[in-house]
Enzyme design. Structure first.
Site, PDB file in Angstrom:
ATOM      1  N   HIS A 130      27.201  63.731  40.372  1.00 44.45           N
ATOM      2  CA  HIS A 130      25.778  64.650  40.716  1.00 44.45           C
ATOM      3  C   HIS A 130      25.984  64.839  41.807  1.00 44.45           C
ATOM      4  O   HIS A 130      24.515  64.979  42.612  1.00 44.45           O
ATOM      5  CB  HIS A 130      24.924  64.608  39.523  1.00 44.45           C
ATOM      6  CG  HIS A 130      24.665  64.580  38.166  1.00 44.45           C
ATOM      7  ND1 HIS A 130      24.363  65.892  37.608  1.00 44.45           N
ATOM      8  CD2 HIS A 130      25.281  63.320  37.369  1.00 44.45           C
ATOM      9  CE1 HIS A 130      24.727  65.364  36.215  1.00 44.45           C
ATOM     10  NE2 HIS A 130      25.186  64.690  35.995  1.00 44.45           N
ATOM     11  N   HIS A 138      36.706  70.206  26.752  1.00 47.84           N
ATOM     12  CA  HIS A 138      35.455  71.264  26.417  1.00 47.84           C
ATOM     13  C   HIS A 138      35.116  70.826  28.002  1.00 47.84           C
ATOM     14  O   HIS A 138      34.957  72.063  29.278  1.00 47.84           O
ATOM     15  CB  HIS A 138      33.990  70.882  25.816  1.00 47.84           C
ATOM     16  CG  HIS A 138      34.749  71.152  24.303  1.00 47.84           C
ATOM     17  ND1 HIS A 138      34.919  72.447  23.903  1.00 47.84           N
ATOM     18  CD2 HIS A 138      34.300  70.568  24.264  1.00 47.84           C
ATOM     19  CE1 HIS A 138      34.931  72.334  22.801  1.00 47.84           C
ATOM     20  NE2 HIS A 138      34.992  71.378  22.796  1.00 47.84           N
ATOM     21  N   HIS A 139      34.479  70.125  29.129  1.00 49.52           N
ATOM     22  CA  HIS A 139      34.055  69.270  30.109  1.00 49.52           C
ATOM     23  C   HIS A 139      35.461  69.223  31.345  1.00 49.52           C
ATOM     24  O   HIS A 139      35.086  70.035  31.780  1.00 49.52           O
ATOM     25  CB  HIS A 139      33.606  68.245  29.897  1.00 49.52           C
ATOM     26  CG  HIS A 139      32.523  67.772  29.923  1.00 49.52           C
ATOM     27  ND1 HIS A 139      32.513  67.432  28.426  1.00 49.52           N
ATOM     28  CD2 HIS A 139      31.258  67.395  30.329  1.00 49.52           C
ATOM     29  CE1 HIS A 139      30.777  66.644  28.608  1.00 49.52           C
ATOM     30  NE2 HIS A 139      30.288  67.098  29.820  1.00 49.52           N
ATOM     31  N   ASP A 192      29.887  60.092  27.586  1.00 48.83           N
ATOM     32  CA  ASP A 192      28.998  61.055  28.083  1.00 48.83           C
ATOM     33  C   ASP A 192      28.332  61.267  27.105  1.00 48.83           C
ATOM     34  O   ASP A 192      27.562  62.113  27.128  1.00 48.83           O
ATOM     35  CB  ASP A 192      29.637  61.394  29.536  1.00 48.83           C
ATOM     36  CG  ASP A 192      28.329  62.640  29.974  1.00 48.83           C
ATOM     37  OD1 ASP A 192      27.049  61.770  30.337  1.00 48.83           O
ATOM     38  OD2 ASP A 192      27.954  63.194  30.873  1.00 48.83           O
TER      39      ASP A 192
END
Length: 388
Positions: A192, A247-248, A271
């Site tokens: 992040h 998807h990620h 996750d």
């Protein structure tokens, strides 16, 4: 005591056909080939002709599943572990999300009891020390810089159970925080983050050894500004997490990571959030509302991906069948690498004599047919599936 025979065993040195694995108590006591050998008195023999046996999966980044999440509510936490264990995850790190500090402190202290009991292998804090520019499914109002006294308080409340902390090291005090964590035996993970390539290199030099869900929630790879992705892929000391749910990440990104880092530095993770295994609908991730449609979790207010509904068996299966990663390399990424990163590879992460009997039995399409944890079947013993 069990004798598993006629299976394809995925061992550190490769795949062994017509393999034999004996279990005594919690431990693997023998590995070999053929039906003979090993003690038989008092042993239940399980014929696994046509099945594959891999080490139990090690998920070092999971927030929830089966309708539960990791936080203060220990019944929910137990529900999460039970759900993912049925999908082959025999070693779980409980990941928290960004929350107000008093709530996070209470969650850490509560979860530490499950670490002491052996249900969890540790706690992972994802937030609040992350970038507002790359916060993803974390409440930006609760984000903060990694102050020394705040980290010290969390470590104190964790009673040694905190294994990993994800932070954006470009924040004020970020590099100091990396050193503080590593000095206390805690893994510092970069994630992040809006860091530059140079800032990421500084973080790695300071002690960062994990890339939190590589590619996701971080500055992208650009040919003149390579950012943290290039820094972490090129560093031999950094393990890179991948959320391989289709998807990620684009499949090409998954394959690039395996090629650039090698399977020994890739760690498959879920996750997962509470919706994993619980179906489509409305959920919460921390304080944020999440909608799950067709198995994809997104924030209700802006549509950002909010964790996953992935399980480790699905991530492993996709790596082999879609990304064409060899079976033994995918097993390292799903078990061996995270066990090594967590410092528990002397106990788990591979099928070897003397290690804990944590294993997953898979059918010819790599679907879970049986799971053993600590030498005990926690799903139906796969014997009735023989020669199906």
């Amino acid at each position: 005591m069990y004798l598993l025979r006629h299976a394809r065993l995925v061992l550190p040195g490769g795949v062994v056909h017509d393999g034999r694995l004996a279990v005594g108590g919690e431990w693997i006591t023998e590995l070999g080939t053929g039906a003979n050998g090993g003690p038989h008195a008092g042993i239940e023999v399980v014929d696994l002709t046509g099945y594959v046996v891999v080490p139990g999966f090690v998920d070092m980044h999971v927030h929830g599943g089966g309708g539960g999440s990791f936080g203060e509510d220990l019944e929910q936490a137990r529900k999460v572990v039970e759900f993912h264990r049925s999908h082959g995850t025999t070693t779980t790190i409980g990941s928290t999300v960004t929350m107000a500090l008093p709530e996070l402190e209470r969650a850490v202290e509560a979860l530490s009891t499950l670490v002491q009991d052996g249900l969890l292998a540790g706690i992972h804090l994802e937030g609040p020390f992350i970038s507002k520019a790359r916060c993803g499914a974390h409440d930006p109002a609760l984000l903060r810089e990694p102050e020394e006294h705040v980290i010290a308080k969390l470590l104190e409340r964790g009673h040694g159970a905190i294994k990993m902390v994800t932070l954006a090291t470009e924040l004020n005090g970020g590099l100091r925080a990396v050193r503080q964590l590593t000095d206390n035996g805690v893994i510092a993970a970069l994630g992040h983050t809006d860091s530059s390539y140079e800032q990421a290199r500084e973080a790695i030099d300071a002690g960062v050894t994990v890339a939190t869900h590589l590619f996701n929630a971080m500055r992208g790879l650009h040919h003149r500004e390579p950012g943290p992705i290039a820094a972490m892929l090129e560093s031999e000391t950094v393990a890179v997490e991948l959320v391989n749910d289709g998807h990620h990440l684009h499949d090409a990104a998954v394959e690039l990571a395996f090629q650039a880092a090698g399977h020994s530095r890739v760690s498959l993770i879920t996750d997962a959030m509470s919706a994993a295994g619980a179906g489509d609908g409305s959920y919460e991730l921390g304080a944020l509302a999440v909608n799950v449609v067709d198995g994809v979790a997104r924030l209700a207010d802006n549509g950002s991906i909010a964790g996953s509904t992935l399980t480790m068996d699905s991530a492993f299966r996709r790596a082999v069948l879609v990304n064409e990663i060899p079976l033994e390399q995918a097993a390292v990424a799903a078990s061996g690498t995270p066990a090594r990163v967590l410092g528990i590879d002397d106990l788990v992460g591979s099928l070897e004599v003397g290690k804990r009997a944590d294993l997953v039995v898979l059918d010819d399409r790599l679907n879970v047919a049986g799971v053993m944890s600590h030498g005990r079947w926690i799903t139906e013993v796969p014997a009735p599936l023989v020669n199906r």
